[in-house]
Design a protein around this motif. Structure first.
Motif, PDB file in Angstrom:
ATOM      1  N   THR A   4       0.839  -1.193   0.000  1.00  0.00           N
ATOM      2  CA  THR A   4       0.000   0.000   0.000  1.00  0.00           C
ATOM      3  C   THR A   4       0.877   1.247   0.000  1.00  0.00           C
ATOM      4  OG1 THR A   4      -1.716  -1.147   1.252  1.00  0.00           O
ATOM      5  CG2 THR A   4      -1.767   1.264   1.285  1.00  0.00           C
ATOM      6  N   PRO A   5       0.599   2.227  -0.850  1.00  0.00           N
ATOM      7  CA  PRO A   5       1.386   3.464  -0.828  1.00  0.00           C
ATOM      8  C   PRO A   5       1.294   4.140   0.541  1.00  0.00           C
ATOM      9  CG  PRO A   5       0.043   3.347  -2.822  1.00  0.00           C
ATOM     10  CD  PRO A   5      -0.420   2.231  -1.927  1.00  0.00           C
ATOM     11  N   ARG A   6       2.419   4.596   1.044  1.00  0.00           N
ATOM     12  CA  ARG A   6       2.480   5.233   2.358  1.00  0.00           C
ATOM     13  C   ARG A   6       2.911   6.688   2.211  1.00  0.00           C
ATOM     14  NH1 ARG A   6      -0.262   1.589   5.305  1.00  0.00           N
ATOM     15  NH2 ARG A   6       0.405  -0.504   4.693  1.00  0.00           N
ATOM     16  N   PRO A   7       2.420   7.572   3.059  1.00  0.00           N
ATOM     17  CA  PRO A   7       2.863   8.968   2.994  1.00  0.00           C
ATOM     18  C   PRO A   7       4.323   9.091   3.418  1.00  0.00           C
ATOM     19  CG  PRO A   7       1.456   8.611   4.916  1.00  0.00           C
ATOM     20  CD  PRO A   7       1.389   7.362   4.099  1.00  0.00           C
ATOM     21  N   PHE A   8       5.021  10.051   2.860  1.00  0.00           N
ATOM     22  CA  PHE A   8       6.419  10.289   3.234  1.00  0.00           C
ATOM     23  C   PHE A   8       6.525  10.599   4.725  1.00  0.00           C
ATOM     24  CE2 PHE A   8      10.048  13.384   3.488  1.00  0.00           C
ATOM     25  CZ  PHE A   8      11.058  12.466   3.256  1.00  0.00           C
ATOM     26  N   ARG A   9       5.582  11.379   5.220  1.00  0.00           N
ATOM     27  CA  ARG A   9       5.473  11.632   6.665  1.00  0.00           C
ATOM     28  C   ARG A   9       4.656  10.481   7.243  1.00  0.00           C
ATOM     29  NH1 ARG A   9       4.831  16.517  10.362  1.00  0.00           N
ATOM     30  NH2 ARG A   9       3.060  15.997  11.691  1.00  0.00           N
ATOM     31  N   LEU A  10       5.344   9.415   7.602  1.00  0.00           N
ATOM     32  CA  LEU A  10       4.682   8.139   7.877  1.00  0.00           C
ATOM     33  C   LEU A  10       3.715   8.218   9.042  1.00  0.00           C
ATOM     34  CD1 LEU A  10       4.513   5.184   6.973  1.00  0.00           C
ATOM     35  CD2 LEU A  10       6.346   4.670   8.605  1.00  0.00           C
ATOM     36  N   ARG A  11       3.979   9.069  10.032  1.00  0.00           N
ATOM     37  CA  ARG A  11       3.064   9.122  11.173  1.00  0.00           C
ATOM     38  C   ARG A  11       1.707   9.715  10.809  1.00  0.00           C
ATOM     39  NH1 ARG A  11       7.016  12.805  11.693  1.00  0.00           N
ATOM     40  NH2 ARG A  11       6.559  14.972  12.251  1.00  0.00           N
ATOM     41  N   ASP A  12       1.560  10.183   9.571  1.00  0.00           N
ATOM     42  CA  ASP A  12       0.250  10.623   9.089  1.00  0.00           C
ATOM     43  C   ASP A  12      -0.565   9.478   8.504  1.00  0.00           C
ATOM     44  OD1 ASP A  12       0.753  13.229   9.817  1.00  0.00           O
ATOM     45  OD2 ASP A  12       1.449  13.854   7.832  1.00  0.00           O
ATOM     46  N   ASP A  13      -0.005   8.277   8.478  1.00  0.00           N
ATOM     47  CA  ASP A  13      -0.729   7.103   7.984  1.00  0.00           C
ATOM     48  C   ASP A  13      -1.657   6.620   9.095  1.00  0.00           C
ATOM     49  OD1 ASP A  13      -1.525   4.489   7.219  1.00  0.00           O
ATOM     50  OD2 ASP A  13       0.261   4.269   5.974  1.00  0.00           O
ATOM     51  N   ALA A  14      -2.920   7.058   9.052  1.00  0.00           N
ATOM     52  CA  ALA A  14      -3.855   6.785  10.149  1.00  0.00           C
ATOM     53  C   ALA A  14      -4.095   5.296  10.336  1.00  0.00           C
ATOM     54  CB  ALA A  14      -5.180   7.512   9.897  1.00  0.00           C
ATOM     55  N   ALA A  15      -4.175   4.555   9.243  1.00  0.00           N
ATOM     56  CA  ALA A  15      -4.453   3.116   9.346  1.00  0.00           C
ATOM     57  C   ALA A  15      -3.292   2.400  10.037  1.00  0.00           C
ATOM     58  CB  ALA A  15      -4.699   2.527   7.967  1.00  0.00           C
ATOM     59  N   LEU A  16      -2.067   2.740   9.651  1.00  0.00           N
ATOM     60  CA  LEU A  16      -0.904   2.091  10.258  1.00  0.00           C
ATOM     61  C   LEU A  16      -0.772   2.495  11.727  1.00  0.00           C
ATOM     62  CD1 LEU A  16       1.487   0.223   9.424  1.00  0.00           C
ATOM     63  CD2 LEU A  16       2.865   2.308   9.251  1.00  0.00           C
ATOM     64  N   GLU A  17      -1.009   3.764  12.023  1.00  0.00           N
ATOM     65  CA  GLU A  17      -0.910   4.227  13.404  1.00  0.00           C
ATOM     66  C   GLU A  17      -1.961   3.556  14.283  1.00  0.00           C
ATOM     67  OE1 GLU A  17       1.458   6.465  14.921  1.00  0.00           O
ATOM     68  OE2 GLU A  17       2.372   5.652  13.108  1.00  0.00           O
ATOM     69  N   HIS A  18      -3.139   3.290  13.721  1.00  0.00           N
ATOM     70  CA  HIS A  18      -4.164   2.609  14.518  1.00  0.00           C
ATOM     71  C   HIS A  18      -3.757   1.171  14.819  1.00  0.00           C
ATOM     72  CE1 HIS A  18      -7.949   1.496  16.237  1.00  0.00           C
ATOM     73  NE2 HIS A  18      -8.116   0.540  15.346  1.00  0.00           N
ATOM     74  N   VAL A  19      -3.200   0.495  13.830  1.00  0.00           N
ATOM     75  CA  VAL A  19      -2.742  -0.875  14.074  1.00  0.00           C
ATOM     76  C   VAL A  19      -1.645  -0.867  15.137  1.00  0.00           C
ATOM     77  CG1 VAL A  19      -1.576  -2.867  13.055  1.00  0.00           C
ATOM     78  CG2 VAL A  19      -3.389  -1.717  11.806  1.00  0.00           C
ATOM     79  N   HIS A  20      -0.743   0.113  15.064  1.00  0.00           N
ATOM     80  CA  HIS A  20       0.309   0.208  16.076  1.00  0.00           C
ATOM     81  C   HIS A  20      -0.300   0.401  17.463  1.00  0.00           C
ATOM     82  CE1 HIS A  20       4.127   1.160  17.953  1.00  0.00           C
ATOM     83  NE2 HIS A  20       3.585   2.252  18.459  1.00  0.00           N
ATOM     84  N   TRP A  21      -1.219   1.345  17.568  1.00  0.00           N
ATOM     85  CA  TRP A  21      -1.844   1.619  18.860  1.00  0.00           C
ATOM     86  C   TRP A  21      -2.566   0.387  19.395  1.00  0.00           C
ATOM     87  CZ3 TRP A  21      -2.244   4.661  22.956  1.00  0.00           C
ATOM     88  CH2 TRP A  21      -3.380   4.568  23.752  1.00  0.00           C
ATOM     89  N   ALA A  22      -3.418  -0.193  18.573  1.00  0.00           N
ATOM     90  CA  ALA A  22      -4.269  -1.280  19.048  1.00  0.00           C
ATOM     91  C   ALA A  22      -3.483  -2.553  19.320  1.00  0.00           C
ATOM     92  CB  ALA A  22      -5.381  -1.545  18.034  1.00  0.00           C
ATOM     93  N   SER A  23      -2.418  -2.789  18.566  1.00  0.00           N
ATOM     94  CA  SER A  23      -1.670  -4.037  18.750  1.00  0.00           C
ATOM     95  C   SER A  23      -0.600  -3.936  19.827  1.00  0.00           C
ATOM     96  CB  SER A  23      -1.042  -4.488  17.420  1.00  0.00           C
ATOM     97  OG  SER A  23      -0.156  -3.514  16.910  1.00  0.00           O
ATOM     98  N   THR A  24      -0.418  -2.738  20.405  1.00  0.00           N
ATOM     99  CA  THR A  24       0.534  -2.597  21.513  1.00  0.00           C
ATOM    100  C   THR A  24      -0.165  -2.323  22.843  1.00  0.00           C
ATOM    101  OG1 THR A  24       0.858  -0.242  21.000  1.00  0.00           O
ATOM    102  CG2 THR A  24       2.422  -1.806  20.043  1.00  0.00           C
ATOM    103  N   ARG A  25      -1.498  -2.294  22.826  1.00  0.00           N
ATOM    104  CA  ARG A  25      -2.201  -2.183  24.113  1.00  0.00           C
ATOM    105  C   ARG A  25      -1.912  -3.422  24.948  1.00  0.00           C
ATOM    106  NH1 ARG A  25      -7.755  -0.751  21.144  1.00  0.00           N
ATOM    107  NH2 ARG A  25      -7.510  -2.964  20.713  1.00  0.00           N
TER     108      ARG A  25
END
Length: 650
Positions: A335-356
């Motif tokens: 999937t194409p990712r933004p250069f400013r990766l922390r703006d990738d809402a879908a990826l950031e949500h997976v990070h948040w939810a999978s590290t709870r």
């Protein structure tokens, strides 16, 4: 948690500290006003990184017998890292590091490591059985800088090799920690020094894998020409050499060193905005080891390392930024990712939810976060509202009478009247929720501060932010949009302060309700970008309502923790009947009920008709009745009635 009797994939050895990261960026460390506290230290970060990627890891280090040492051991346990090798040092304090992000090239660090706990690690701290339980051990350069930690590292390597395990060397060169720069130059990555080179080279015959940046290869090889340095290293060891090259990825060399780094085995690289280089090397190591220790092709190991480094370089912090396996797979899915990766809402949500941390498949919560209702009770009984905090403090005594290990209980308490209870709950193993909404507000308003982010930032991390909103999908559009703006503000604040969010929706107060109403409300909030960790919803008498709700939640956020049922002051019998319907839906995890449990006891206590002990007994009995009703309903839904009532109501 894995222990010495079970096979670990990796044990890391060395630094374990507290990272205090400046929360302001784009300025000098001198001008940073607040600091986020994270677990840190290169081998500690790597142990957490590989655990998140699905390997079984452990750590050998020392921490102080202090609050920060306890934080480290608790955090390691939450991350699934075996702590058998973590010694508690009563003579020394846990190490600290202050870190800042000034610009893409400037990351000031100050190490507070004078006589710190982890640098007192000695050969006698190495448990041979623990080391032999691992398929590999990792040592790092910092822990070769003093005789005692050098001896401990080498001793562990020799035990590992004798057991047939592999040895990994993270060069991890910090000149300041070798006394080669002034103490305010912690970010300096290279100072040539023949003595350091000689010391580092002593471990080369023990190594199977050596990883470092070009500068780290320079210090290990004794030359500022990278190829020459790596050839000098190759003369002393047949180990696999991996050179990290920042935005250019990495190059791996299993055999002879060619004339160019580009001629090594090169994994796919990733062009990502550099926000914070600190921790990226530890993430690279975790990703590379995820492949190498599982026998993946070398190019894939490199790709894993590059991807993990790219993800972490885009975030604030080191260990907390490490990706999980699910997150890494999503990052690599094309999937194409933004250069400013922390703006990738879908990826950031997976990070948040999978590290709870924590799994709550069955959660029963005594909700006493009510404020206006208690004020009403005081008016009715003539009681002084100043007595409300004392009654709410009884909540924990009631829960304590029911709770036992292996069961998930919780409390919902407010900061206005329930603060003494919240403070007392800090040392207890309960799920803790805390309301943020102004009671009765519609449109939604927040209590305490006009800026919800600054308010939530004052709450302990383990407080789940609960927000009640009176929200119907057929409300006027301007009202819907006002409430949705508030909820998005709150969700953004919770993510930035690392708090879980529970959104409580009451639809029945302001419109007709059918089997689709709650599901429609939830869908609209998902469409607006909401992804709370929890939903708290009204009970429903029909299974169709729950089927619709589950379909919407699973379809929009399969990582959602689930739904808790609220009570609306229904009778215990009515709630028990609703439990039997809701329990058949796996998305419903339990309940958070208040007035059904406390209303009678609170009225009598405020009126002076009963004392504390009688109130606690009444609360425990009422709460226990609902706990038993819920568990009986879950057992009936699963077809296992033997797992229903687990204890008699008090």
């Amino acid at each position: 948690m894995p222990g010495a009797a079970q096979q670990l994939d990796l044990i890391t050895i060395g630094r374990s500290s507290i990272d205090l990261y400046g929360e302001q960026t784009g300025g000098r460390l001198e001008d940073m006003m607040s600091f986020a506290k994270y677990i840190g230290g290169s081998p500690t970060n790597t142990a957490i990184g590989v655990s998140r990627l699905g390997l079984r890891s452990g750590l050998i280090t020392r921490v102080g017998a202090d609050h920060f040492g306890r934080f480290i051991t608790e955090e390691l346990a939450r991350e699934g890292v075996a702590t058998n090798g973590v010694a508690i040092d009563s003579e020394r304090l846990t190490a600290l590091v202050f870190l800042g992000i000034s610009d893409p090239d400037t990351f000031p660090l100050i190490f507070y490591r004078e006589n710190c706990a982890d640098m007192a690690l000695a050969a006698g701290d190495i448990d041979e059985a623990f080391v032999r339980s691992a398929g590999a051990v990792l040592i790092n350069g910092t822990h070769l800088s003093q005789p005692n930690v050098f001896d401990a590292s080498v001793h562990a390597c020799r035990i590992a090799r004798a057991a047939g395990a592999r040895v990994v060397f993270d060069i991890d060169y910090r000149p300041v920690l070798w006394g080669l720069t002034s103490k305010d130059m912690g970010e300096n990555r290279f100072v040539a020094h023949a003595g350091v080179t000689a010391r580092l080279q002593e471990v080369l015959p023990l190594c199977d894998l050596i990883v470092g940046t070009e500068e780290e290869m320079h210090i290990l090889g004794g030359s500022t020409d990278t190829i020459a340095a790596m050839r000098a290293i190759r003369e002393k060891t047949p180990a696999l050499l991996v050179c990290k090259r920042g935005a250019h990825g990495c190059s791996a060399f299993p055999d002879a060193i060619p004339d160019s780094l580009d001629d090594g085995v090169v994994g796919r690289g990733f062009q990502i905005e550099v926000f914070n280089v600190l921790g990226a090397g530890d993430a690279f190591m975790a990703g590379f080891l995820r492949g190498w220790l599982r026998g993946e092709p070398l190019a894939m190991c490199c790709e894993y390392g590059n991807a993990c480094g790219a993800i972490v370089v885009s975030r604030h912090g080191c260990a907390p930024a490490m990706p999980t396996w699910d997150e890494l797979q999503q990052f690599l899915d094309g999937t194409p990712r933004p250069f400013r990766l922390r703006d990738d809402a879908a990826l950031e949500h997976v990070h948040w939810a999978s590290t709870r941390t924590g799994v709550y498949d069955d959660l029963t919560v005594l909700a006493m976060d009510h404020r206006s209702q208690f004020e009403d009770l005081c008016r009715e009984t003539g009681a002084d509202p100043a007595r409300i905090p004392a009654f709410k403090a009884l909540t924990l005594r009631a829960v304590n009478q029911l709770a036992k290990p292996g069961e998930h209980f919780g409390v919902l308490l407010d900061g206005r009247y329930g603060m003494r209870g919240l403070e007392a709950a800090a040392d207890l193993p309960y799920w803790i929720g805390r309301p943020i909404e102004l009671p009765g507000s519609r449109p939604l308003a927040f209590e305490s501060s006009a800026d919800v982010a600054t308010e939530v930032a004052t709450w302990p991390r383990n407080h789940v932010v609960k927000c009640l909103v009176f929200y119907h999908p057929d409300d006027p559009l301007d009202l819907l949009e006002q409430q949705e703006r508030q909820l998005r503000r709150l969700q953004d604040a919770c993510r930035k302060t690392r708090h879980e969010l529970l959104v409580e929706i009451i639809v029945s107060r302001h419109g007709a309700v059918d089997a689709h109403t709650a599901a429609r409300a939830i869908q609209r909030l998902y469409d607006q970008g909401m992804k709370p960790d929890w939903w708290k919803l009204e009970p429903a008498a029909d299974s169709a309502t729950w089927a619709n709700i589950e379909h919407v939640i699973r379809g929009n956020d399969p990582l959602c923790r689930g739904v808790l049922l609220l009570g609306l002051q229904a009778s215990a019998a009515a709630l028990a009947a609703s439990f039997r319907v809701a329990a058949a839906s796996p998305i419903v995890k339990g309940f958070a009920v208040g007035r059904t449990i406390f209303a009678d006891a609170a009225a009598r206590w405020l009126a002076g008709d009963i004392d504390d002990d009688a109130a606690v007994a009444d609360l425990a009995a009422s709460f226990g009745t609902l706990v038993n009703a819920w568990r009986a309903a879950r057992a009936e839904a699963s077809g296992d009635t033997s797992k229903g009532i687990t204890r008699k109501a008090v």
